[in-house]
Design a protein around this motif. Structure first.
Motif, PDB file in Angstrom:
ATOM      1  N   ALA A  47      -6.438  15.696   0.374  1.00 33.64           N
ATOM      2  CA  ALA A  47      -5.318  15.344   1.249  1.00 33.64           C
ATOM      3  C   ALA A  47      -5.563  14.058   2.021  1.00 33.64           C
ATOM      4  O   ALA A  47      -4.620  13.463   2.550  1.00 33.64           O
ATOM      5  CB  ALA A  47      -5.037  16.479   2.237  1.00 33.64           C
ATOM      6  N   ALA A  48      -6.798  13.618   2.087  1.00 37.38           N
ATOM      7  CA  ALA A  48      -7.111  12.390   2.822  1.00 37.38           C
ATOM      8  C   ALA A  48      -6.672  11.168   2.014  1.00 37.38           C
ATOM      9  O   ALA A  48      -6.770  11.152   0.791  1.00 37.38           O
ATOM     10  CB  ALA A  48      -8.610  12.310   3.100  1.00 37.38           C
ATOM     11  N   SER A  49      -6.192  10.153   2.697  1.00 38.28           N
ATOM     12  CA  SER A  49      -5.813   8.906   2.038  1.00 38.28           C
ATOM     13  C   SER A  49      -6.530   7.748   2.700  1.00 38.28           C
ATOM     14  O   SER A  49      -6.954   7.833   3.858  1.00 38.28           O
ATOM     15  CB  SER A  49      -4.300   8.684   2.128  1.00 38.28           C
ATOM     16  OG  SER A  49      -3.926   8.342   3.461  1.00 38.28           O
ATOM     17  N   MET A  50      -6.668   6.664   1.979  1.00 37.88           N
ATOM     18  CA  MET A  50      -7.309   5.484   2.534  1.00 37.88           C
ATOM     19  C   MET A  50      -6.502   4.927   3.706  1.00 37.88           C
ATOM     20  O   MET A  50      -7.062   4.389   4.659  1.00 37.88           O
ATOM     21  CB  MET A  50      -7.486   4.423   1.447  1.00 37.88           C
ATOM     22  CG  MET A  50      -8.499   4.800   0.367  1.00 37.88           C
ATOM     23  SD  MET A  50     -10.207   4.890   0.987  1.00 37.88           S
ATOM     24  CE  MET A  50     -10.769   3.213   0.676  1.00 37.88           C
ATOM     25  N   GLY A  51      -5.186   5.073   3.647  1.00 34.15           N
ATOM     26  CA  GLY A  51      -4.360   4.628   4.758  1.00 34.15           C
ATOM     27  C   GLY A  51      -4.646   5.438   6.015  1.00 34.15           C
ATOM     28  O   GLY A  51      -4.746   4.888   7.117  1.00 34.15           O
TER      29      GLY A  51
ATOM     30  N   VAL B  18     -12.845  -3.946   1.826  1.00 38.53           N
ATOM     31  CA  VAL B  18     -13.978  -4.872   1.838  1.00 38.53           C
ATOM     32  C   VAL B  18     -15.283  -4.090   1.838  1.00 38.53           C
ATOM     33  O   VAL B  18     -16.263  -4.476   1.198  1.00 38.53           O
ATOM     34  CB  VAL B  18     -13.919  -5.805   3.075  1.00 38.53           C
ATOM     35  CG1 VAL B  18     -15.218  -6.594   3.230  1.00 38.53           C
ATOM     36  CG2 VAL B  18     -12.741  -6.757   2.973  1.00 38.53           C
ATOM     37  N   TYR B  19     -15.285  -2.968   2.530  1.00 39.85           N
ATOM     38  CA  TYR B  19     -16.506  -2.175   2.700  1.00 39.85           C
ATOM     39  C   TYR B  19     -16.678  -1.099   1.631  1.00 39.85           C
ATOM     40  O   TYR B  19     -17.808  -0.758   1.281  1.00 39.85           O
ATOM     41  CB  TYR B  19     -16.515  -1.526   4.092  1.00 39.85           C
ATOM     42  CG  TYR B  19     -16.865  -2.504   5.184  1.00 39.85           C
ATOM     43  CD1 TYR B  19     -18.151  -2.554   5.719  1.00 39.85           C
ATOM     44  CD2 TYR B  19     -15.927  -3.402   5.667  1.00 39.85           C
ATOM     45  CE1 TYR B  19     -18.487  -3.458   6.710  1.00 39.85           C
ATOM     46  CE2 TYR B  19     -16.250  -4.314   6.661  1.00 39.85           C
ATOM     47  CZ  TYR B  19     -17.529  -4.339   7.172  1.00 39.85           C
ATOM     48  OH  TYR B  19     -17.857  -5.247   8.142  1.00 39.85           O
ATOM     49  N   PHE B  20     -15.574  -0.540   1.166  1.00 45.48           N
ATOM     50  CA  PHE B  20     -15.666   0.564   0.199  1.00 45.48           C
ATOM     51  C   PHE B  20     -14.654   0.358  -0.920  1.00 45.48           C
ATOM     52  O   PHE B  20     -13.484   0.065  -0.669  1.00 45.48           O
ATOM     53  CB  PHE B  20     -15.430   1.906   0.893  1.00 45.48           C
ATOM     54  CG  PHE B  20     -16.453   2.205   1.963  1.00 45.48           C
ATOM     55  CD1 PHE B  20     -17.699   2.719   1.628  1.00 45.48           C
ATOM     56  CD2 PHE B  20     -16.183   1.937   3.295  1.00 45.48           C
ATOM     57  CE1 PHE B  20     -18.647   2.979   2.607  1.00 45.48           C
ATOM     58  CE2 PHE B  20     -17.120   2.196   4.283  1.00 45.48           C
ATOM     59  CZ  PHE B  20     -18.362   2.711   3.929  1.00 45.48           C
ATOM     60  N   GLU B  21     -15.120   0.578  -2.141  1.00 42.84           N
ATOM     61  CA  GLU B  21     -14.283   0.325  -3.312  1.00 42.84           C
ATOM     62  C   GLU B  21     -13.095   1.270  -3.380  1.00 42.84           C
ATOM     63  O   GLU B  21     -11.984   0.870  -3.731  1.00 42.84           O
ATOM     64  CB  GLU B  21     -15.138   0.460  -4.574  1.00 42.84           C
ATOM     65  CG  GLU B  21     -14.384   0.191  -5.866  1.00 42.84           C
ATOM     66  CD  GLU B  21     -15.274   0.323  -7.087  1.00 42.84           C
ATOM     67  OE1 GLU B  21     -14.729   0.286  -8.203  1.00 42.84           O
ATOM     68  OE2 GLU B  21     -16.505   0.472  -6.923  1.00 42.84           O
ATOM     69  N   ASN B  22     -13.301   2.543  -3.050  1.00 40.99           N
ATOM     70  CA  ASN B  22     -12.234   3.534  -3.123  1.00 40.99           C
ATOM     71  C   ASN B  22     -12.626   4.751  -2.285  1.00 40.99           C
ATOM     72  O   ASN B  22     -13.677   4.771  -1.644  1.00 40.99           O
ATOM     73  CB  ASN B  22     -11.961   3.943  -4.582  1.00 40.99           C
ATOM     74  CG  ASN B  22     -13.239   4.319  -5.322  1.00 40.99           C
ATOM     75  OD1 ASN B  22     -14.112   5.004  -4.780  1.00 40.99           O
ATOM     76  ND2 ASN B  22     -13.364   3.865  -6.565  1.00 40.99           N
TER      77      ASN B  22
ATOM     78  N   PHE C 106     -11.544  13.265   6.610  1.00 43.45           N
ATOM     79  CA  PHE C 106     -12.019  14.145   5.546  1.00 43.45           C
ATOM     80  C   PHE C 106     -12.232  15.572   6.048  1.00 43.45           C
ATOM     81  O   PHE C 106     -11.873  16.531   5.374  1.00 43.45           O
ATOM     82  CB  PHE C 106     -13.333  13.614   4.965  1.00 43.45           C
ATOM     83  CG  PHE C 106     -13.162  12.493   3.977  1.00 43.45           C
ATOM     84  CD1 PHE C 106     -12.295  12.614   2.905  1.00 43.45           C
ATOM     85  CD2 PHE C 106     -13.890  11.322   4.114  1.00 43.45           C
ATOM     86  CE1 PHE C 106     -12.140  11.582   1.982  1.00 43.45           C
ATOM     87  CE2 PHE C 106     -13.754  10.285   3.200  1.00 43.45           C
ATOM     88  CZ  PHE C 106     -12.881  10.411   2.134  1.00 43.45           C
ATOM     89  N   PHE C 107     -12.808  15.702   7.233  1.00 43.25           N
ATOM     90  CA  PHE C 107     -13.116  17.034   7.732  1.00 43.25           C
ATOM     91  C   PHE C 107     -11.869  17.755   8.239  1.00 43.25           C
ATOM     92  O   PHE C 107     -11.795  18.981   8.194  1.00 43.25           O
ATOM     93  CB  PHE C 107     -14.165  16.960   8.840  1.00 43.25           C
ATOM     94  CG  PHE C 107     -15.529  16.527   8.361  1.00 43.25           C
ATOM     95  CD1 PHE C 107     -15.796  16.377   7.009  1.00 43.25           C
ATOM     96  CD2 PHE C 107     -16.559  16.273   9.251  1.00 43.25           C
ATOM     97  CE1 PHE C 107     -17.043  15.975   6.547  1.00 43.25           C
ATOM     98  CE2 PHE C 107     -17.812  15.882   8.812  1.00 43.25           C
ATOM     99  CZ  PHE C 107     -18.055  15.734   7.455  1.00 43.25           C
TER     100      PHE C 107
END
Length: 237
Positions: A58-62, A77-81, A51-52
């Motif tokens: 521009a950040a993605s979960m991947g 499992v830990y975060f919905e989105n 993120f920083f």
């Protein structure tokens, strides 16, 4: 379901034991999904980096999963989105900053020394690169995600004011300060401490404040504060 990256995002129960899971992740949700504090902190550390470095959009979960060294299934499992993950990061960073801010003995009799110490630690905490990066990111997305802005405000500025108010209230009870509204006074003191110091850093000019300028700002804040709220304003420094 599809995630924000266009990839298939497994539901939390599907993610557990899926082929996407990294070694050691396969069954961690069986006895309470998303409850391992070490794994959660590991994910937050990866999220902080992404993120920083790249900003929220521009950040993605991947990207975050790779930076954290976990599978994408474990991430869900830990975060919905991504919104949920960033909101948790905001709270975590604000709590860490708050812990760094006010380390002072409430029984300290030298009020000027105590306030100077508080002011220095406060400015040092908010000028940390991670604190500046977080504030920039929150400002950039709070219009689109007002709940993130609200969580930042409550966990950051409001928490800082509350912590300082406790100290000020004790000093009022000890007869060292004369304050009707300690929350307002706490907000005023913190604002004075950072006046002229944080905005230049926030906008990148200059990259780092002159230590002498920080010291001058803090000492000026203490002087003004004691003249306004010292129990004997005539002898306040």
């Amino acid at each position: 379901m599809m995630d924000r990256d266009g990839d298939i995002a497994l539901e939390p129960r599907q993610a557990i034991g899926s082929q996407e899971s990294a070694p050691g992740d396969a069954h961690e949700g069986a006895s309470g999904a998303g409850q391992d504090p070490e794994k959660r902190n590991q994910i937050l550390a990866g999220a902080r980096q992404v993120f920083f470095d790249r900003g929220f959009d521009a950040a993605s979960m991947g990207d975050i999963a790779r930076a954290a060294g976990v599978s994408k299934g474990t991430l869900y499992v830990y975060f919905e989105n991504k919104d949920d993950l960033f909101a948790e990061l905001v709270s975590s960073e604000c709590c860490e900053t708050a812990e760094r801010m006010f380390v002072v003995d409430p029984d300290e009799e030298d009020l000027e020394a105590a306030l100077t110490k508080i002011g220095r630690s406060f400015v040092a905490a908010i000028l940390r690169p991670s604190s500046i990066a977080l504030l920039r990111t929150v400002i950039a997305i709070s219009g689109k995600f007002p709940d993130v802005g609200r969580r930042f405000f409550e966990a950051g500025p409001c928490a800082g004011i509350s912590r300082l108010s406790v100290f000020l209230r004790i000093k009022v009870q000890q007869g060292l300060l004369d304050i009707e509204d300690v929350d307002q006074a706490a907000s005023q003191f913190l604002t004075l401490c950072k006046d002229g110091v944080t905005i230049p850093v926030l906008v990148g000019a200059p990259d780092a404040p002159d230590p002498a300028a920080v010291e001058k700002s803090v000492r000026g804040a203490v002087r003004v504060f004691l003249r306004a709220y010292g129990s004997d304003r005539r002898t306040a420094p």
